[in-house]
Design a protein around this motif. Structure first.
Motif, PDB file in Angstrom:
ATOM      1  N   LYS A  60       0.811  -1.219   0.000  1.00 50.17           N
ATOM      2  CA  LYS A  60       0.000   0.000   0.000  1.00 50.17           C
ATOM      3  C   LYS A  60       0.845   1.270   0.000  1.00 50.17           C
ATOM      4  O   LYS A  60       0.333   2.343  -0.365  1.00 50.17           O
ATOM      5  N   THR A  61       2.080   1.179   0.418  1.00 46.88           N
ATOM      6  CA  THR A  61       2.931   2.364   0.521  1.00 46.88           C
ATOM      7  C   THR A  61       4.017   2.370  -0.559  1.00 46.88           C
ATOM      8  O   THR A  61       3.933   3.096  -1.538  1.00 46.88           O
ATOM      9  N   TRP A  62       5.006   1.528  -0.389  1.00 48.60           N
ATOM     10  CA  TRP A  62       6.144   1.503  -1.300  1.00 48.60           C
ATOM     11  C   TRP A  62       5.749   1.106  -2.726  1.00 48.60           C
ATOM     12  O   TRP A  62       6.106   1.793  -3.684  1.00 48.60           O
ATOM     13  N   SER A  63       5.003   0.016  -2.881  1.00 45.78           N
ATOM     14  CA  SER A  63       4.631  -0.448  -4.224  1.00 45.78           C
ATOM     15  C   SER A  63       3.766   0.587  -4.935  1.00 45.78           C
ATOM     16  O   SER A  63       3.934   0.838  -6.136  1.00 45.78           O
ATOM     17  N   LEU A  64       2.831   1.199  -4.210  1.00 49.82           N
ATOM     18  CA  LEU A  64       1.968   2.217  -4.805  1.00 49.82           C
ATOM     19  C   LEU A  64       2.761   3.477  -5.134  1.00 49.82           C
ATOM     20  O   LEU A  64       2.529   4.123  -6.164  1.00 49.82           O
ATOM     21  N   CYS A  65       3.707   3.826  -4.273  1.00 51.30           N
ATOM     22  CA  CYS A  65       4.584   4.970  -4.526  1.00 51.30           C
ATOM     23  C   CYS A  65       5.341   4.783  -5.841  1.00 51.30           C
ATOM     24  O   CYS A  65       5.413   5.698  -6.678  1.00 51.30           O
ATOM     25  N   GLU A  66       5.895   3.597  -6.051  1.00 53.80           N
ATOM     26  CA  GLU A  66       6.629   3.298  -7.274  1.00 53.80           C
ATOM     27  C   GLU A  66       5.728   3.383  -8.511  1.00 53.80           C
ATOM     28  O   GLU A  66       6.136   3.861  -9.564  1.00 53.80           O
ATOM     29  N   THR A  67       4.496   2.908  -8.367  1.00 50.44           N
ATOM     30  CA  THR A  67       3.565   2.935  -9.498  1.00 50.44           C
ATOM     31  C   THR A  67       3.178   4.366  -9.852  1.00 50.44           C
ATOM     32  O   THR A  67       3.052   4.714 -11.037  1.00 50.44           O
ATOM     33  N   ILE A  68       2.991   5.214  -8.845  1.00 50.88           N
ATOM     34  CA  ILE A  68       2.702   6.628  -9.096  1.00 50.88           C
ATOM     35  C   ILE A  68       3.856   7.276  -9.860  1.00 50.88           C
ATOM     36  O   ILE A  68       3.656   8.015 -10.833  1.00 50.88           O
ATOM     37  N   ILE A  69       5.084   6.984  -9.440  1.00 53.99           N
ATOM     38  CA  ILE A  69       6.259   7.533 -10.111  1.00 53.99           C
ATOM     39  C   ILE A  69       6.295   7.093 -11.573  1.00 53.99           C
ATOM     40  O   ILE A  69       6.534   7.894 -12.484  1.00 53.99           O
ATOM     41  N   SER A  70       6.035   5.811 -11.809  1.00 51.53           N
ATOM     42  CA  SER A  70       6.102   5.256 -13.160  1.00 51.53           C
ATOM     43  C   SER A  70       5.067   5.887 -14.085  1.00 51.53           C
ATOM     44  O   SER A  70       5.392   6.328 -15.193  1.00 51.53           O
ATOM     45  N   LEU A  71       3.821   5.940 -13.641  1.00 56.05           N
ATOM     46  CA  LEU A  71       2.744   6.461 -14.485  1.00 56.05           C
ATOM     47  C   LEU A  71       2.863   7.966 -14.694  1.00 56.05           C
ATOM     48  O   LEU A  71       2.669   8.473 -15.809  1.00 56.05           O
ATOM     49  N   MET A  72       3.175   8.693 -13.639  1.00 55.88           N
ATOM     50  CA  MET A  72       3.292  10.148 -13.772  1.00 55.88           C
ATOM     51  C   MET A  72       4.526  10.504 -14.597  1.00 55.88           C
ATOM     52  O   MET A  72       4.497  11.468 -15.387  1.00 55.88           O
ATOM     53  N   GLY A  73       5.593   9.735 -14.428  1.00 58.32           N
ATOM     54  CA  GLY A  73       6.787   9.971 -15.234  1.00 58.32           C
ATOM     55  C   GLY A  73       6.503   9.815 -16.714  1.00 58.32           C
ATOM     56  O   GLY A  73       6.953  10.615 -17.543  1.00 58.32           O
ATOM     57  N   LEU A  74       5.733   8.778 -17.070  1.00 62.11           N
ATOM     58  CA  LEU A  74       5.364   8.567 -18.471  1.00 62.11           C
ATOM     59  C   LEU A  74       4.490   9.711 -18.983  1.00 62.11           C
ATOM     60  O   LEU A  74       4.708  10.229 -20.087  1.00 62.11           O
ATOM     61  N   ALA A  75       3.502  10.109 -18.187  1.00 56.30           N
ATOM     62  CA  ALA A  75       2.588  11.164 -18.606  1.00 56.30           C
ATOM     63  C   ALA A  75       3.341  12.488 -18.834  1.00 56.30           C
ATOM     64  O   ALA A  75       3.120  13.179 -19.848  1.00 56.30           O
TER      65      ALA A  75
END
Length: 453
Positions: free
Chosen positions: A429-444
C-alpha cells in the motif's frame, strides 16, 4: 533445428519472461542464475546455433559491465565517503533547519534527490535511513511521513536523472545527450517526486499505523545518542562534492557550444565530462573533502573504498546478466521482429520503451536490469525512427517503466518492509503504490514534454 521466425519469436519472448517471473517469484531462484538459464533456453527454443548462444550472452554481459561496473564502483565509493564523513547528515541538518519541522517531508525529498544522484537506490537508502529514523524521533513524526518522500526521491533519480548509474545505462544505449537528459530528467522528476513523495506521504501516514517499537530504528537512534558531538563537514563543500560529477558532465555536454570542436580545450572538456572520468575526479576530490580534511588517513580511506564494494557485487552480476539476456533477445531476431511489429502498429517508441521496461521490472524485480534489457530491445526501434523521437525523452520513458510496482521479487521491497517495520500488505500500500505513481506520472509528463521540445 530450424530458426523460429515471425510472430512465433514474440511468443517465445513472452514465454521466457513468464518463466523469469515464475522462477523468481514462485521458486525463489536467484535472479542472476535465472537470467542465465532463461537466456540459454530462449536461444535454444528460437533455433539459434548453440555455438552462438553463450557467445551472445557473454557479449551482452561484457558490454553492459564494461561501463556500468566502473560507474557502480566509483559511485558507491563516493557514497561511502559521504556517509563516513557525515556529509549526508550535514545536508539533512541544514535542510531541516531551513524547511522547519512542519515541512520536514519536503526536506527529506530534497536530501534524497541530492544524495541519490551518485549511488544505487539500495545504497542511498542505507545511507539515509539512519537520518530518517533520527528525524522522525526528533520531530515526533511518523516514519512514513519522513521516509516515503525519501524513498520517492531516491527512486526518481534512480530511473530518470544522470549521473545515476541506472539512468546512465539508458543514456549510453540510446546515445542521448547527458546534459539535456539531466535537464529533462529534473523537469519530469521533480514534480513526480513531489506527488509520489510528500503529497502521497501526507495521505498515507494517517491511514497506516506503524508499530511503536522498531528494533532497527532504536539501534540507529541509540547509536547517535552517545553524548558526543560529531564534527560534520560544511554544507557548501558537501553539496559541491556530491554535485561535482553532474557539473563536469554538463561541461562536457556543452563543450561544443563554448569551444571550437576538435581543439584541445574541447577534447579536454569532453574527456572530463565522460561519466567514468567525472565520477573518478569527484571521488578523488572526496578523498580530500570527505577524507583527509575530516581527519581520515590513507588507511581509513582505503578501508572505506574496499568494504563498500562487497554489497554491490550481487546487483552488478544481475545487471550484467540482464545485458546478456537483452543481447540474446537481439541476436535471436526477437528485437528485429519487435521493430517490425511496432512499425506496423505505429506504436510510439516512448510507450514501447515504458512498456518493455515495466514488463522486465515485474519479471526481475530490478529497475536497473529492466532498463538494461529494455534499452537493448528498444534502441533498434529508436534508430529506425530516424530521430522522430528524442533520445533523451526515450531515456525518461524507459526509466519510468523500470520503476513500476515493486513487489516480492525486488530486494528493495523487503529492505523497506524490514526497516519501516511494516507488514507485506502495508508495504504494497505504501512503497509499491509509490513506485507505481512515479512510473505512471513519469510517463505522462514525458509525453507532455515531447509536445514542447
Amino acid at each position: 533445428m530450424e530458426p523460429v521466425r515471425g510472430s512465433t519469436l514474440l511468443v517465445c519472448a513472452l514465454v521466457a519472461i513468464a518463466l523469469l517471473i515464475l522462477l523468481i517469484t514462485r521458486y525463489k531462484v536467484y535472479p542472476f542464475l535465472v537470467l542465465i538459464i532463461v537466456s540459454l533456453f530462449l536461444g535454444i527454443a528460437v533455433g539459434m546455433p548453440m555455438s552462438k548462444i553463450v557467445t551472445a550472452f557473454e557479449t551482452g554481459n561484457g558490454k553492459t559491465l564494461g561501463h556500468i561496473a566502473i560507474v557502480v564502483g566509483l559511485g558507491t565509493m563516493l557514497g561511502k565517503m559521504m556517509a563516513e564523513s557525515g556529509g549526508a547528515e550535514r545536508v539533512a541538518n541544514t535542510l531541516i533547519q531551513r524547511f522547519g519541522e512542519k515541512r520536514i517531508h519536503w526536506s527529506m525529498m530534497c536530501i534524497a534527490i541530492i544524495v541519490g544522484l551518485p549511488v544505487f537506490f539500495e545504497v542511498g537508502f542505507v545511507l539515509l535511513i539512519p537520518i530518517a529514523f533520527n528525524v522522525a524521533r526528533r520531530t515526533n513524526k511518523s516514519l512514513l511521513l519522513v521516509g516515503l518522500p525519501m524513498i520517492a526521491g531516491l527512486s526518481v533519480v534512480h530511473g530518470m536523472v544522470p549521473p545515476h548509474p541506472a539512468a546512465m545505462l539508458a543514456v549510453q544505449a540510446y546515445h542521448a545527450d547527458i546534459g539535456r537528459t539531466i535537464v529533462y530528467g529534473l523537469v519530469v522528476g521533480i514534480p513526480t517526486a513531489i506527488v509520489a513523495g510528500p503529497l502521497f506521504a501526507l495521505l498515507m501516514h494517517k491511514r497506516i499505523q506503524l508499530p511503536r517499537d522498531n528494533a532497527l530504528a532504536s539501534q540507529f537512534v541509540n547509536s547517535r545518542e552517545d553524548g558526543l558531538k560529531r564534527d560534520l563537514p560544511g554544507f557548501g563543500i558537501t553539496l559541491f562534492s556530491i554535485l561535482l560529477p553532474v557539473i563536469l558532465m554538463l561541461i562536457g555536454s556543452s563543450a561544443d557550444t563554448f569551444v571550437a570542436p576538435k581543439t584541445w580545450p574541447n577534447e579536454i572538456f569532453h574527456f572530463i565530462g565522460d561519466s567514468d572520468v567525472a565520477l573518478l575526479l569527484a571521488l578523488l576530490f572526496s578523498f580530500w573533502s570527505f577524507g583527509s580534511s575530516r581527519g581520515f588517513n590513507r588507511e581509513h580511506i582505503q578501508k572505506f573504498c574496499g568494504e563498500c564494494l562487497g554489497p554491490i557485487a550481487g546487483i552488478t552480476l544481475i545487471v550484467g546478466a540482464g545485458g546478456g539476456f537483452g543481447n540474446v533477445l537481439h541476436d535471436s531476431g526477437i528485437s528485429q521482429e519487435l521493430v517490425k511489429t511496432a512499425s506496423a502498429a505505429h506504436l510510439s517508441p516512448l510507450l514501447l520503451g515504458w512498456s518493455v521496461a515495466a514488463l522486465i521490472r515485474l519479471a526481475t524485480g530490478s529497475a536497473t536490469v529492466a532498463m538494461t534489457t529494455a534499452c537493448g530491445i528498444v534502441a533498434p526501434i529508436s534508430a529506425a525512427a530516424h530521430g522522430a523521437v528524442s533520445a533523451e525523452l526515450l531515456v525518461l520513458a524507459t526509466g519510468s517503466g523500470s520503476l513500476i510496482f515493486s513487489h516480492v521479487n525486488d530486494g528493495g521491497f523487503w529492505l523497506i518492509k524490514e526497516y519501516f517495520g511494516m507488514t507485506v500488505g502495508q508495504t504494497f500500500k505504501t512503497w509499491s503504490l509509490c513506485e507505481t505513481i512515479i512510473s505512471l506520472m513519469g510517463l505522462a509528463l514525458t509525453f507532455a514534454l515531447s509536445k514542447v521540445v
